[in-house]
Motif scaffolding. Structure first.
Motif, PDB file in Angstrom:
ATOM      1  N   ALA A 266       0.852  -1.284   0.082  1.00 31.87           N
ATOM      2  CA  ALA A 266      -0.012   0.049   0.001  1.00 31.87           C
ATOM      3  C   ALA A 266       0.844   1.393  -0.021  1.00 31.87           C
ATOM      4  CB  ALA A 266      -0.987   0.057   1.235  1.00 31.87           C
ATOM      5  N   LEU A 267       1.700   1.228   0.937  1.00 29.69           N
ATOM      6  CA  LEU A 267       2.974   2.299   0.792  1.00 29.69           C
ATOM      7  C   LEU A 267       3.491   2.572  -0.531  1.00 29.69           C
ATOM      8  CD1 LEU A 267       4.018   4.536   2.501  1.00 29.69           C
ATOM      9  CD2 LEU A 267       5.790   3.131   3.154  1.00 29.69           C
ATOM     10  N   ARG A 268       4.053   1.587  -1.349  1.00 31.46           N
ATOM     11  CA  ARG A 268       4.420   1.499  -2.500  1.00 31.46           C
ATOM     12  C   ARG A 268       3.378   2.320  -3.342  1.00 31.46           C
ATOM     13  NH1 ARG A 268       4.107  -3.961  -5.439  1.00 31.46           N
ATOM     14  NH2 ARG A 268       1.969  -3.149  -5.342  1.00 31.46           N
ATOM     15  N   ASP A 269       2.063   1.815  -3.416  1.00 26.77           N
ATOM     16  CA  ASP A 269       1.221   2.642  -4.204  1.00 26.77           C
ATOM     17  C   ASP A 269       1.175   4.076  -3.909  1.00 26.77           C
ATOM     18  OD1 ASP A 269       0.778   0.187  -5.472  1.00 26.77           O
ATOM     19  OD2 ASP A 269      -0.881  -0.208  -4.302  1.00 26.77           O
ATOM     20  N   ARG A 270       0.857   4.258  -2.781  1.00 30.62           N
ATOM     21  CA  ARG A 270       0.806   5.837  -2.100  1.00 30.62           C
ATOM     22  C   ARG A 270       2.093   6.578  -2.607  1.00 30.62           C
ATOM     23  NH1 ARG A 270      -2.216   7.433   2.122  1.00 30.62           N
ATOM     24  NH2 ARG A 270      -3.315   5.583   1.551  1.00 30.62           N
ATOM     25  N   ILE A 271       3.256   6.343  -2.568  1.00 29.12           N
ATOM     26  CA  ILE A 271       4.393   6.720  -3.000  1.00 29.12           C
ATOM     27  C   ILE A 271       4.111   7.407  -4.453  1.00 29.12           C
ATOM     28  CG2 ILE A 271       6.793   6.297  -3.567  1.00 29.12           C
ATOM     29  CD1 ILE A 271       6.995   4.837  -0.952  1.00 29.12           C
ATOM     30  N   ASN A 272       3.689   6.188  -5.186  1.00 28.50           N
ATOM     31  CA  ASN A 272       3.555   6.481  -6.656  1.00 28.50           C
ATOM     32  C   ASN A 272       2.582   7.428  -6.955  1.00 28.50           C
ATOM     33  OD1 ASN A 272       5.649   4.878  -7.412  1.00 28.50           O
ATOM     34  ND2 ASN A 272       4.273   2.929  -7.676  1.00 28.50           N
ATOM     35  N   GLU A 273       1.326   7.530  -6.183  1.00 31.75           N
ATOM     36  CA  GLU A 273       0.378   8.576  -6.287  1.00 31.75           C
ATOM     37  C   GLU A 273       0.602   9.874  -5.936  1.00 31.75           C
ATOM     38  OE1 GLU A 273      -2.556   6.736  -3.689  1.00 31.75           O
ATOM     39  OE2 GLU A 273      -3.015   4.942  -5.158  1.00 31.75           O
ATOM     40  N   THR A 274       1.298   9.951  -4.643  1.00 31.98           N
ATOM     41  CA  THR A 274       1.914  11.256  -4.370  1.00 31.98           C
ATOM     42  C   THR A 274       3.301  11.812  -4.707  1.00 31.98           C
ATOM     43  OG1 THR A 274       2.672  10.342  -2.396  1.00 31.98           O
ATOM     44  CG2 THR A 274       0.481  10.780  -2.033  1.00 31.98           C
ATOM     45  N   SER A 275       3.728  11.061  -5.941  1.00 33.70           N
ATOM     46  CA  SER A 275       5.174  11.623  -6.084  1.00 33.70           C
ATOM     47  C   SER A 275       6.036  11.917  -4.855  1.00 33.70           C
ATOM     48  CB  SER A 275       5.030  12.828  -7.156  1.00 33.70           C
ATOM     49  OG  SER A 275       4.142  12.385  -8.393  1.00 33.70           O
ATOM     50  N   LEU A 276       6.085  11.158  -4.036  1.00 32.49           N
ATOM     51  CA  LEU A 276       6.764  11.180  -3.011  1.00 32.49           C
ATOM     52  C   LEU A 276       8.478  11.535  -2.948  1.00 32.49           C
ATOM     53  CD1 LEU A 276       6.834  11.670   0.363  1.00 32.49           C
ATOM     54  CD2 LEU A 276       7.073   9.365   0.496  1.00 32.49           C
ATOM     55  N   LEU A 277       8.953  10.710  -3.880  1.00 32.53           N
ATOM     56  CA  LEU A 277      10.269  11.001  -4.249  1.00 32.53           C
ATOM     57  C   LEU A 277      10.673  12.170  -4.722  1.00 32.53           C
ATOM     58  CD1 LEU A 277      11.126   7.363  -5.858  1.00 32.53           C
ATOM     59  CD2 LEU A 277      11.556   8.150  -3.574  1.00 32.53           C
ATOM     60  N   ASP A 278      10.014  12.639  -5.831  1.00 34.48           N
ATOM     61  CA  ASP A 278      10.141  14.140  -6.248  1.00 34.48           C
ATOM     62  C   ASP A 278      10.188  15.049  -5.096  1.00 34.48           C
ATOM     63  OD1 ASP A 278      10.366  13.007  -8.757  1.00 34.48           O
ATOM     64  OD2 ASP A 278       8.431  13.316  -9.263  1.00 34.48           O
ATOM     65  N   ARG A 279       9.141  14.920  -4.169  1.00 33.76           N
ATOM     66  CA  ARG A 279       8.735  15.723  -3.095  1.00 33.76           C
ATOM     67  C   ARG A 279       9.931  15.747  -1.862  1.00 33.76           C
ATOM     68  NH1 ARG A 279       4.001  15.206   1.279  1.00 33.76           N
ATOM     69  NH2 ARG A 279       4.549  16.438   2.500  1.00 33.76           N
ATOM     70  N   CYS A 280      10.353  14.441  -1.754  1.00 33.93           N
ATOM     71  CA  CYS A 280      11.639  14.334  -0.845  1.00 33.93           C
ATOM     72  C   CYS A 280      12.692  15.027  -1.344  1.00 33.93           C
ATOM     73  CB  CYS A 280      11.775  12.824  -0.879  1.00 33.93           C
ATOM     74  SG  CYS A 280      12.991  12.414   0.704  1.00 33.93           S
ATOM     75  N   VAL A 281      13.196  15.075  -2.695  1.00 38.94           N
ATOM     76  CA  VAL A 281      14.270  15.668  -3.291  1.00 38.94           C
ATOM     77  C   VAL A 281      14.068  17.299  -3.201  1.00 38.94           C
ATOM     78  CG1 VAL A 281      15.425  16.436  -5.458  1.00 38.94           C
ATOM     79  CG2 VAL A 281      14.606  13.958  -5.114  1.00 38.94           C
ATOM     80  N   ASP A 282      12.585  17.829  -3.584  1.00 38.92           N
ATOM     81  CA  ASP A 282      12.575  19.241  -3.124  1.00 38.92           C
ATOM     82  C   ASP A 282      12.783  19.822  -1.950  1.00 38.92           C
ATOM     83  OD1 ASP A 282      12.220  19.392  -5.928  1.00 38.92           O
ATOM     84  OD2 ASP A 282      10.020  19.272  -5.949  1.00 38.92           O
ATOM     85  N   ASP A 283      12.289  18.773  -0.952  1.00 42.36           N
ATOM     86  CA  ASP A 283      12.447  19.254   0.402  1.00 42.36           C
ATOM     87  C   ASP A 283      13.959  19.225   1.065  1.00 42.36           C
ATOM     88  OD1 ASP A 283       9.723  19.438   0.724  1.00 42.36           O
ATOM     89  OD2 ASP A 283       9.323  17.538   1.369  1.00 42.36           O
ATOM     90  N   ILE A 284      14.729  18.204   0.626  1.00 43.91           N
ATOM     91  CA  ILE A 284      15.920  18.171   1.284  1.00 43.91           C
ATOM     92  C   ILE A 284      16.651  19.489   0.564  1.00 43.91           C
ATOM     93  CG2 ILE A 284      18.419  16.946   0.775  1.00 43.91           C
ATOM     94  CD1 ILE A 284      16.636  14.628   1.059  1.00 43.91           C
ATOM     95  N   LYS A 285      16.289  19.685  -0.711  1.00 44.03           N
ATOM     96  CA  LYS A 285      17.019  20.935  -1.481  1.00 44.03           C
ATOM     97  C   LYS A 285      16.500  22.098  -0.749  1.00 44.03           C
ATOM     98  CE  LYS A 285      18.011  19.268  -5.992  1.00 44.03           C
ATOM     99  NZ  LYS A 285      17.731  19.240  -7.567  1.00 44.03           N
TER     100      LYS A 285
END
Length: 324
Positions: free
Chosen positions: A256-275
């Motif tokens: 379920a978390l895998r699907d949620r990550i894709n739905e929310t574009s969490l990886l892209d958001r994580c990159v932006d937050d770190i920067k």
């Protein structure tokens, strides 16, 4: 250095006598797999077992293939892996960041090394998690106390929303089954989030160890980043999964978390937050952290162009590029 089949197999007893770790192990023309906590090197002449905890760096030469399980155990034991040419004379690939720029790593080190900026980043992290609050003026102890209360409120709110009876957060390291289904789901979600955060931190070239809230662990910054999404994504999803069915909550939470990550574009958001966290308020013009630029450090924290010979700045050829 020879192929694995051309030298005598070493037993764990032989390996441990060489010291804490072997500096390098070179393999070629074989398949590297996992057997319990050892890696195996298999070729036409048989299989050699190598205890993974004794490896410092594994050099994979021509003709080698390595499985996911082998990489897993090497990662767990902290061994480095590099893909090299024959006899190790060429370096092709290894564990490294996806970025060629050191901008984020340098920004992280600068923000972390200063006590005030380290606290400022910690406050910014808190505000990312709870945008309805202003953490300005809070001490570190104040941040920890307020964060603890907000997380407890989140647990209670999610329990009321899903109708789950909540007895508090309980996790026994090494004993996943000791928790009730909702605690197992929370643990599974947290472990997934740590993996996601670690992948992003490593890909950006940041140091996993230099944390702004967590400290003293090799993954302190990873834990910092993973916690940014705990109350928004991880905890609510864990309660949802536990409320649906108490069976097999760990694997269902991961899917379920895998699907949620894709739905929310969490990886892209994580990159932006770190920067944003690391590059905010730094001296000089804003940078994206992605530039493939090499400069030289001069006096007064000034950077000068690379590819020039500064041996004698009065010479007419001072701008001649130094090609190696």
């Amino acid at each position: 250095m020879t192929t694995v089949s051309q030298r005598a197999a070493l037993t764990p007893r032989h390996l441990t006598r060489t010291g804490e770790r072997l500096s390098f192990i070179y393999l070629e023309r074989c398949i590297v797999h996992r057997d319990a906590n050892a890696i195996t090197a298999e070729d036409a002449d048989g299989t050699t077992h190598i205890p993974s905890a004794t490896i410092g760096t594994l050099l994979l030469g021509p003709g080698t293939r390595i499985t996911h399980q082998a990489m897993t155990v090497l990662g767990e034991t902290g061994a480095a892996v590099a893909w090299v040419g024959e006899q190790g004379v060429r370096y092709y690939a290894g564990g490294r960041a996806l970025t060629r720029s050191s901008a984020l790593a340098e920004a992280q080190a600068m923000q972390w090394a200063n006590v005030r900026s380290r606290l400022a980043v910690a406050r910014a992290m808190y505000q990312l998690r709870f945008p309805d609050e202003d953490p300005a003026g809070l001490t570190r102890h104040g941040l920890l106390g307020r964060e603890g209360r907000r997380v407890k409120d989140c647990y209670r709110a999610q329990a009321a929303r899903t109708g789950i009876r909540w007895h508090g957060r309980k996790y026994t390291p090494g004993d996943f089954a000791a928790g009730d289904p909702v605690n197992q789901a929370i643990t599974a979600a947290a472990q997934c989030m740590y993996g996601i955060a670690h992948a992003v931190v490593a890909s950006l070239g940041c140091s996993p160890a230099l944390g702004f809230i967590h400290s003293g662990h090799e993954l302190s910054f990873v834990l910092d980043i993973a916690d940014l999404y705990k109350t928004e994504i991880g905890i609510p999803l864990a309660f949802d999964i536990a409320a649906e069915d108490e069976e097999d909550v760990a694997s269902r939470t991961r899917r379920a978390l895998r699907d949620r990550i894709n739905e929310t574009s969490l990886l892209d958001r994580c990159v932006d937050d770190i920067k944003r966290l690391l590059l905010r308020g730094g001296p000089g013009p804003a940078v994206s952290g992605d530039q493939d630029v090499v400069t030289l450090q001069s006096d007064g924290d000034r950077k000068v162009a690379a590819g020039r010979n500064y041996g004698d700045t009065t010479d007419s050829d001072e701008d001649e590029a130094m090609l190696w």
